[in-house]
Design a protein around this motif. Structure first.
Motif, PDB file in Angstrom:
ATOM      1  N   SER A 146       0.148  -7.404   8.848  1.00 18.19           N
ATOM      2  CA  SER A 146      -0.917  -6.599   9.448  1.00 18.19           C
ATOM      3  C   SER A 146      -2.287  -7.198   9.187  1.00 18.19           C
ATOM      4  O   SER A 146      -2.475  -8.033   8.298  1.00 18.19           O
ATOM      5  N   ALA A 147      -3.256  -6.740   9.969  1.00 20.60           N
ATOM      6  CA  ALA A 147      -4.632  -7.182   9.784  1.00 20.60           C
ATOM      7  C   ALA A 147      -5.160  -6.750   8.423  1.00 20.60           C
ATOM      8  O   ALA A 147      -5.855  -7.503   7.740  1.00 20.60           O
ATOM      9  N   ALA A 148      -4.834  -5.521   8.005  1.00 21.26           N
ATOM     10  CA  ALA A 148      -5.288  -5.038   6.700  1.00 21.26           C
ATOM     11  C   ALA A 148      -4.687  -5.869   5.576  1.00 21.26           C
ATOM     12  O   ALA A 148      -5.366  -6.225   4.608  1.00 21.26           O
ATOM     13  N   GLY A 149      -3.404  -6.191   5.679  1.00 23.61           N
ATOM     14  CA  GLY A 149      -2.755  -6.998   4.652  1.00 23.61           C
ATOM     15  C   GLY A 149      -3.306  -8.407   4.602  1.00 23.61           C
ATOM     16  O   GLY A 149      -3.478  -8.983   3.525  1.00 23.61           O
ATOM     17  N   LEU A 150      -3.577  -8.970   5.766  1.00 22.03           N
ATOM     18  CA  LEU A 150      -4.168 -10.303   5.834  1.00 22.03           C
ATOM     19  C   LEU A 150      -5.523 -10.327   5.143  1.00 22.03           C
ATOM     20  O   LEU A 150      -5.820 -11.240   4.358  1.00 22.03           O
ATOM     21  N   SER A 151      -6.352  -9.318   5.395  1.00 18.28           N
ATOM     22  CA  SER A 151      -7.665  -9.244   4.749  1.00 18.28           C
ATOM     23  C   SER A 151      -7.539  -9.111   3.238  1.00 18.28           C
ATOM     24  O   SER A 151      -8.298  -9.722   2.479  1.00 18.28           O
ATOM     25  N   ALA A 152      -6.561  -8.311   2.794  1.00 20.31           N
ATOM     26  CA  ALA A 152      -6.355  -8.118   1.357  1.00 20.31           C
ATOM     27  C   ALA A 152      -5.946  -9.425   0.689  1.00 20.31           C
ATOM     28  O   ALA A 152      -6.449  -9.781  -0.381  1.00 20.31           O
ATOM     29  N   ALA A 153      -5.028 -10.147   1.306  1.00 19.57           N
ATOM     30  CA  ALA A 153      -4.535 -11.397   0.724  1.00 19.57           C
ATOM     31  C   ALA A 153      -5.635 -12.457   0.662  1.00 19.57           C
ATOM     32  O   ALA A 153      -5.855 -13.086  -0.381  1.00 19.57           O
ATOM     33  N   THR A 154      -6.322 -12.661   1.772  1.00 20.86           N
ATOM     34  CA  THR A 154      -7.366 -13.688   1.797  1.00 20.86           C
ATOM     35  C   THR A 154      -8.541 -13.286   0.920  1.00 20.86           C
ATOM     36  O   THR A 154      -9.213 -14.141   0.335  1.00 20.86           O
ATOM     37  N   GLY A 155      -8.782 -11.972   0.795  1.00 22.82           N
ATOM     38  CA  GLY A 155      -9.838 -11.502  -0.094  1.00 22.82           C
ATOM     39  C   GLY A 155      -9.550 -11.804  -1.551  1.00 22.82           C
ATOM     40  O   GLY A 155     -10.475 -11.904  -2.371  1.00 22.82           O
ATOM     41  N   PRO A 165      -8.622  -6.181  -1.795  1.00 22.31           N
ATOM     42  CA  PRO A 165      -7.726  -7.164  -2.418  1.00 22.31           C
ATOM     43  C   PRO A 165      -7.154  -6.729  -3.760  1.00 22.31           C
ATOM     44  O   PRO A 165      -6.450  -7.508  -4.409  1.00 22.31           O
ATOM     45  N   ASP A 166      -7.431  -5.492  -4.178  1.00 19.67           N
ATOM     46  CA  ASP A 166      -7.093  -5.057  -5.539  1.00 19.67           C
ATOM     47  C   ASP A 166      -5.633  -5.289  -5.912  1.00 19.67           C
ATOM     48  O   ASP A 166      -5.323  -5.728  -7.028  1.00 19.67           O
ATOM     49  N   GLY A 167      -4.716  -4.945  -5.001  1.00 21.10           N
ATOM     50  CA  GLY A 167      -3.299  -5.101  -5.309  1.00 21.10           C
ATOM     51  C   GLY A 167      -2.918  -6.542  -5.569  1.00 21.10           C
ATOM     52  O   GLY A 167      -2.176  -6.849  -6.506  1.00 21.10           O
ATOM     53  N   TYR A 168      -3.428  -7.454  -4.756  1.00 19.15           N
ATOM     54  CA  TYR A 168      -3.119  -8.869  -4.942  1.00 19.15           C
ATOM     55  C   TYR A 168      -3.766  -9.422  -6.212  1.00 19.15           C
ATOM     56  O   TYR A 168      -3.156 -10.228  -6.919  1.00 19.15           O
ATOM     57  N   LEU A 169      -4.969  -8.995  -6.501  1.00 22.14           N
ATOM     58  CA  LEU A 169      -5.624  -9.460  -7.723  1.00 22.14           C
ATOM     59  C   LEU A 169      -4.850  -8.997  -8.953  1.00 22.14           C
ATOM     60  O   LEU A 169      -4.689  -9.752  -9.925  1.00 22.14           O
ATOM     61  N   SER A 215       0.823  -1.211   0.000  1.00 21.33           N
ATOM     62  CA  SER A 215       0.000   0.000   0.000  1.00 21.33           C
ATOM     63  C   SER A 215       0.855   1.258   0.000  1.00 21.33           C
ATOM     64  O   SER A 215       0.323   2.368   0.003  1.00 21.33           O
ATOM     65  N   SER A 216       2.174   1.097   0.015  1.00 21.51           N
ATOM     66  CA  SER A 216       3.077   2.245  -0.084  1.00 21.51           C
ATOM     67  C   SER A 216       3.190   2.708  -1.525  1.00 21.51           C
ATOM     68  O   SER A 216       2.908   1.955  -2.466  1.00 21.51           O
ATOM     69  N   GLY A 217       3.625   3.956  -1.693  1.00 22.08           N
ATOM     70  CA  GLY A 217       3.834   4.497  -3.028  1.00 22.08           C
ATOM     71  C   GLY A 217       5.101   3.968  -3.669  1.00 22.08           C
ATOM     72  O   GLY A 217       6.009   3.463  -2.990  1.00 22.08           O
ATOM     73  N   SER A 218       5.165   4.096  -4.975  1.00 19.96           N
ATOM     74  CA  SER A 218       6.286   3.552  -5.731  1.00 19.96           C
ATOM     75  C   SER A 218       7.622   4.136  -5.305  1.00 19.96           C
ATOM     76  O   SER A 218       8.619   3.419  -5.187  1.00 19.96           O
ATOM     77  N   ALA A 219       7.675   5.455  -5.042  1.00 20.11           N
ATOM     78  CA  ALA A 219       8.952   6.096  -4.695  1.00 20.11           C
ATOM     79  C   ALA A 219       9.539   5.513  -3.415  1.00 20.11           C
ATOM     80  O   ALA A 219      10.743   5.251  -3.333  1.00 20.11           O
ATOM     81  N   SER A 220       8.694   5.299  -2.400  1.00 21.97           N
ATOM     82  CA  SER A 220       9.174   4.736  -1.136  1.00 21.97           C
ATOM     83  C   SER A 220       9.686   3.317  -1.319  1.00 21.97           C
ATOM     84  O   SER A 220      10.725   2.931  -0.766  1.00 21.97           O
ATOM     85  N   VAL A 221       8.957   2.531  -2.108  1.00 19.63           N
ATOM     86  CA  VAL A 221       9.356   1.139  -2.332  1.00 19.63           C
ATOM     87  C   VAL A 221      10.669   1.070  -3.102  1.00 19.63           C
ATOM     88  O   VAL A 221      11.582   0.311  -2.750  1.00 19.63           O
ATOM     89  N   MET A 222      10.792   1.876  -4.154  1.00 18.71           N
ATOM     90  CA  MET A 222      12.006   1.845  -4.958  1.00 18.71           C
ATOM     91  C   MET A 222      13.218   2.284  -4.157  1.00 18.71           C
ATOM     92  O   MET A 222      14.325   1.762  -4.326  1.00 18.71           O
TER      93      MET A 222
END
Length: 259
Positions: free
Chosen positions: A185-194, A162-166, A126-133
């Protein structure tokens, strides 16, 4: 009597979260960067570790700022929020380049093992591209390259959606039934399982919500991925030999029935 044959899928891909999963980015990276931005912009906020622990339950940095400001009786314009984002990004990148952000235990070892085995590895964050890079540039000499990256810039709705994982599943062509997400995190867990993925959870120390929800929703929960001499503790799920998460261990998680 015919033999019962159980088909086990070969691990197709591992999708990695970044903040709190790959590296300890929050307390020594994002938090002080936000504080410096607040000071520069004359905003009446300062996030100590205790407060930031609480605010991390809100996914997304700018949403965190907006809701905290409103809780303090301050309404920030979109322009002000964008100023916070831009100044915070500058200071976060500087902290990453100075080495304030470090990989979590076992991450480097597992990344290398999966790379040698030819397993796809993607970032979904959920971070922006600049931070990740910036983080990847800092650690690129330590870890193998990722096969792809999906950031908040690539989707309209971040975690817990779940948009990012999809999107990562579509781009990678990986078999979702033979893939895993690694989250903290709880948010990440929900995104993945979703998105229909099994999830190995390595909760950040500050995310109590992830620990509460993990037993019901995660395939396995460990305090970290483990290294020789620094074994992980299994909080839920299959036993982990020698306290180190390996390709073999991830493969066993594919055999766990969907919850």
């Amino acid at each position: 009597m015919p033999l019962l044959v159980i088909k086990v899928n070969r691990l197709s891909a591992v999708f990695w979260d970044v903040d709190g999963t790959l590296a300890d980015t929050e307390m020594d990276g994002h938090r002080p960067a936000f504080n410096t931005a607040f000071k520069e912009l004359n905003l009446p906020f300062h996030w100590d570790e205790t407060l930031y622990n609480t605010l991390l339950a809100i996914p997304g940095g700018l949403r965190r700022v907006k809701l905290h400001a409103e809780d303090r009786g301050v309404t920030l314009s979109q322009e002000q929020l964008e100023q916070v984002r831009d100044r915070k990004r500058v200071h976060y990148l500087e902290r990453v380049r100075k080495g304030h952000v470090r990989l979590r235990p076992g991450v480097r070892r597992l990344l290398e093992e999966l790379h040698r085995a030819g397993v796809q590895q993607w970032i979904v964050t959920s971070s922006g591209s600049a931070s990740v890079m910036a983080l990847l540039e800092q650690v690129q000499s330590l870890i193998p390259p990722f096969d792809g990256v999906v950031t908040s810039d690539d989707v309209s709705t971040g975690k817990p959606a779940p948009d990012g994982y999809l999107l990562a599943l579509r781009r990678s062509g990986a078999d979702g039934a033979a893939s895993l997400a690694v989250e903290d995190s709880a948010a990440g867990l929900s995104a993945a399982t979703g998105a229909g993925l099994r999830c190995l959870l390595t909760p950040s120390p500050w995310d109590a919500a992830a620990l509460r929800d993990a037993v019901a929703d995660a395939t396995a929960v460990l305090d970290h991925l483990g290294d020789p001499g620094h074994p992980a503790s299994v909080l839920s799920g299959a036993p982990c030999q020698d306290g180190t998460v390996t390709l073999k261990y991830l493969q066993t998680l594919l055999e766990v029935p969907d919850r």
